[in-house]
Design an enzyme around this catalytic site. Structure first.
Site, PDB file in Angstrom:
ATOM      1  N   LYS A 173      -2.797   1.604 -18.048  1.00 18.89           N
ATOM      2  CA  LYS A 173      -2.568   2.770 -17.185  1.00 18.89           C
ATOM      3  C   LYS A 173      -1.499   3.639 -17.811  1.00 18.89           C
ATOM      4  O   LYS A 173      -0.615   3.149 -18.510  1.00 18.89           O
ATOM      5  CB  LYS A 173      -2.095   2.325 -15.793  1.00 18.89           C
ATOM      6  CG  LYS A 173      -2.288   3.373 -14.720  1.00 18.89           C
ATOM      7  CD  LYS A 173      -3.727   3.395 -14.236  1.00 18.89           C
ATOM      8  CE  LYS A 173      -3.970   4.478 -13.215  1.00 18.89           C
ATOM      9  NZ  LYS A 173      -5.289   4.318 -12.557  1.00 18.89           N
ATOM     10  N   GLY A 206      -9.541  14.108  -2.267  1.00 22.32           N
ATOM     11  CA  GLY A 206      -9.586  14.500  -3.679  1.00 22.32           C
ATOM     12  C   GLY A 206     -10.862  13.987  -4.307  1.00 22.32           C
ATOM     13  O   GLY A 206     -11.887  13.836  -3.633  1.00 22.32           O
ATOM     14  N   ASN A 207     -10.813  13.703  -5.591  1.00 18.54           N
ATOM     15  CA  ASN A 207     -12.030  13.263  -6.283  1.00 18.54           C
ATOM     16  C   ASN A 207     -12.614  12.008  -5.637  1.00 18.54           C
ATOM     17  O   ASN A 207     -13.764  11.987  -5.210  1.00 18.54           O
ATOM     18  CB  ASN A 207     -11.714  13.040  -7.772  1.00 18.54           C
ATOM     19  CG  ASN A 207     -12.910  12.479  -8.516  1.00 18.54           C
ATOM     20  OD1 ASN A 207     -13.290  11.332  -8.324  1.00 18.54           O
ATOM     21  ND2 ASN A 207     -13.550  13.290  -9.331  1.00 18.54           N
ATOM     22  N   ALA A 208     -11.804  10.956  -5.558  1.00 19.98           N
ATOM     23  CA  ALA A 208     -12.316   9.689  -5.018  1.00 19.98           C
ATOM     24  C   ALA A 208     -12.679   9.842  -3.542  1.00 19.98           C
ATOM     25  O   ALA A 208     -13.774   9.461  -3.115  1.00 19.98           O
ATOM     26  CB  ALA A 208     -11.269   8.588  -5.204  1.00 19.98           C
ATOM     27  N   GLY A 209     -11.782  10.433  -2.753  1.00 14.29           N
ATOM     28  CA  GLY A 209     -11.959  10.504  -1.309  1.00 14.29           C
ATOM     29  C   GLY A 209     -13.149  11.337  -0.870  1.00 14.29           C
ATOM     30  O   GLY A 209     -13.906  10.926   0.016  1.00 14.29           O
ATOM     31  N   GLY A 265      -6.799  11.683   1.982  1.00 14.40           N
ATOM     32  CA  GLY A 265      -6.812  12.127   0.574  1.00 14.40           C
ATOM     33  C   GLY A 265      -8.206  12.601   0.199  1.00 14.40           C
ATOM     34  O   GLY A 265      -9.047  11.808  -0.228  1.00 14.40           O
TER      35      GLY A 265
END
Ligand code: NAD
Length: 421
Positions: free
Chosen positions: A110, A225-228, A223
């Protein structure tokens, strides 16, 4: 904003507690436990950038490489003011477990830079990204460590990193050094939605096990965003309705349902989910404590803690974010019969399609979106069912069960390879 720096909960300590608990369940050798309790390597880089106003600003970046017994290190790069070395180390350890449970041949890594990307111009971001890529260029590589996007990074940053790496390492294009790239330079179809799609697959399987009828299920997503947003949309496609959502600017609710496609357009236009037609504004605390069937934390760490866990009223917590639940909160959720689909399982779709992207890059051949999605479904369903069986066998929660599967795979690889010298 209540991530690690503000909540005071150190994500690396959370990751170590999880490792300790599972090590004792499987009776892990002390030395191997010690080996896995630290990353193999953590690099800190200083990143000087000439800002638009002519001043020089020095940023700090990290790359943590936790374990590579199963394959090259793999993991995203995060841009956030509250990035810390401890957070990056924790996230790299979680990546080791995530790749192992998904059964893909990668280890855990990471990266992150302490910065406020929202206050920087595109030019400043490009200079910072390229200088960071240069700083970590000797420890990454197509067979060594393959970064990807994370919070506040995306295809644009991946393209800059690929270009920088390619130019300084032989000056030929090496798309396989990074994943999450734009399609035009070797990205994979389906990668954008992959994390959300993987999560939706785990929710589908969990709902079958828990006899939940998705047609009457409700979703709360923290959230967007992309994932959410893809997670919410793809669970919505199974028949459930989203009733509350949030981003860093605020939280909204409409118990009659929020159409995620329109919400996405609204966010694209206005930069936030707030003030969306037909919704009321609520606090983050109210959002997390809203009664629902599926709660999807998709922002940052330490959102469900001992302080609010007693008020969580849901059947499933599906963790799109990494580390949103603390170990003490985990225990309460388990005792309250709430199934947690842990981050290392629920959001493994992203790294799985990153693996597909890497394979496509190495072969210079490209798959259809249907092929990517089919393979993803097969992989994630298998991972979920494996973890579910382990949870029954060991009479433990899904996080420990997922980690038992993952840890056994990593430990087997270490033992079979042996320690050099
Ligand atoms: P992103 O930058 O696309 O989205 C993050 C979202 O969270 C944004 O909408 C932001 O406004 C919101 N947010 C930030 N602080 C918030 C707060 N305090 N309350 C509510 N919302 C807040 O990032 P992402 O890629 O979607 O990552 C989100 C989480 O998912 C992270 O934990 C990340 O590690 C994890 N994740 C992402 C991927 C991926 O492929 N994108 C894969 C695995 C895990």
């Amino acid at each position: 904003m209540s991530n690690s720096a503000i909540s005071g909960i150190n994500p690396f300590e959370v990751a170590l507690t999880q490792l300790d608990e599972v090590s004792s369940i499987i009776g892990l050798d002390k030395g191997l436990h010690q080996f896995l309790a630290q990353p193999k390597r953590v690099l800190t880089v200083s990143i000087p950038v000439k800002m638009d106003d002519g001043t020089i600003k020095v940023f700090t970046g990290f790359r943590s490489q936790h374990n590579d017994a199963l394959g090259p290190f793999k993991g995203g790069i995060r841009y956030h003011p509250q990035v810390t070395i401890e957070e990056v180390k924790a996230l790299s350890m979680w990546m080791t477990w995530k790749c192992a449970i998904a059964n893909i041949p990668f280890g855990g890594g990471k990266g992150g830079i302490i910065c406020d990307p929202k206050s920087m111009s595109e030019g400043e971001l490009e200079k910072m990204t390229r200088r960071y890529a240069y700083g970590i260029s000797d420890i990454i590589g197509p067979y060594r460590d393959i970064p990807a996007p994370d919070v506040y990074t995306g295809g644009r940053e991946m393209a800059w990193i690929m270009d920088t790496y390619s130019v300084i390492k032989g000056n030929y294009i090496q798309p396989e050094v990074i994943t999450g790239k734009p399609l035009q330079i070797g990205g994979s179809l389906g990668r954008n939605e992959a994390t959300g799609r993987g999560l939706a697959i785990t929710v589908r399987e969990a709902a079958k096990k828990l006899n939940i009828d998705m047609k009457s299920a409700t979703i709360v997503v923290q959230g967007f965003g992309n994932a959410g947003q893809f997670a919410a949309q793809l669970v919505e496609e199974q028949g459930a309705k989203v009733i509350a959502a949030s981003d860093s600017k605020g939280c909204i609710i409409n118990k009659n349902g929020i159409d995620t496609a329109s919400l996405r357009k609204h966010k694209e236009k206005t930069g936030s989910v707030t003030n969306f037609q037909g919704t009321q504004s609520i606090s983050n605390k109210e959002l997390l404590e809203t009664e629902c069937t599926i709660l999807i934390p998709a922002a940052l760490e330490n959102q469900i803690t001992k302080d609010n866990v007693g008020n969580i009223k849901t059947k499933i917590v599906a963790e799109a974010a990494n580390g949103p639940t603390t170990p003490d909160a985990d225990k309460v959720l388990y005792n309250n019969n709430i199934m947690v689909i842990p981050d290392i399982l629920a959001n493994g779709g992203g790294v799985t399609v990153s693996y597909f992207e890497w394979l496509q890059n190495l072969r210079r051949e490209y798959w259809t979106e249907a092929e990517v999605n089919d393979r993803l479904d097969t992989n994630i369903t298998k991972a979920f069912l494996g973890a579910y069986d382990t949870h029954l066998k060991h009479n433990t929660d899904m996080r420990k069960a997922s980690m038992i599967v993952a840890l056994n795979r990593v430990v087997d690889a270490i033992k079979i390879r042996g320690l050099w010298p």
